[in-house]
Scaffold this motif. Structure first.
Motif: not given
Length: 64
Positions: A2-3, A5-6, A12, A41, A44, A47, A61, A63
């Motif tokens: 996720q980090q 992706i951010e 998203s 994933v 979670d 997701w 996902v 964010l």
């Protein structure tokens, strides 16, 4: 994940897990942690499965 992706600057992302990718990772040992990532994933709630068949699962996902 996720980090990373951010860091792309998008709200998203879609991530694909397939049987062929799993087989490749198992045979060549790369990328390391593929099985653990797929399990994390799947567990979670952030997701969401957007497509699934016997060979592939696609997650989305979003964010905050």
């Amino acid at each position: 994940m996720q980090q990373w992706i951010e860091s792309l600057g998008h709200p998203s992302a879609y991530v694909v897990f397939s049987k062929s990718m799993e087989n490749y990772a198992g045979y060549f040992g790369y990328p390391r942690g593929y099985e653990q990532l797929a399990k994390a994933v799947a567990a979670d709630s952030a997701w969401r499965v957007v497509y699934r068949n016997v060979d592939v699962v696609i997650y989305r996902v979003t964010l905050s």
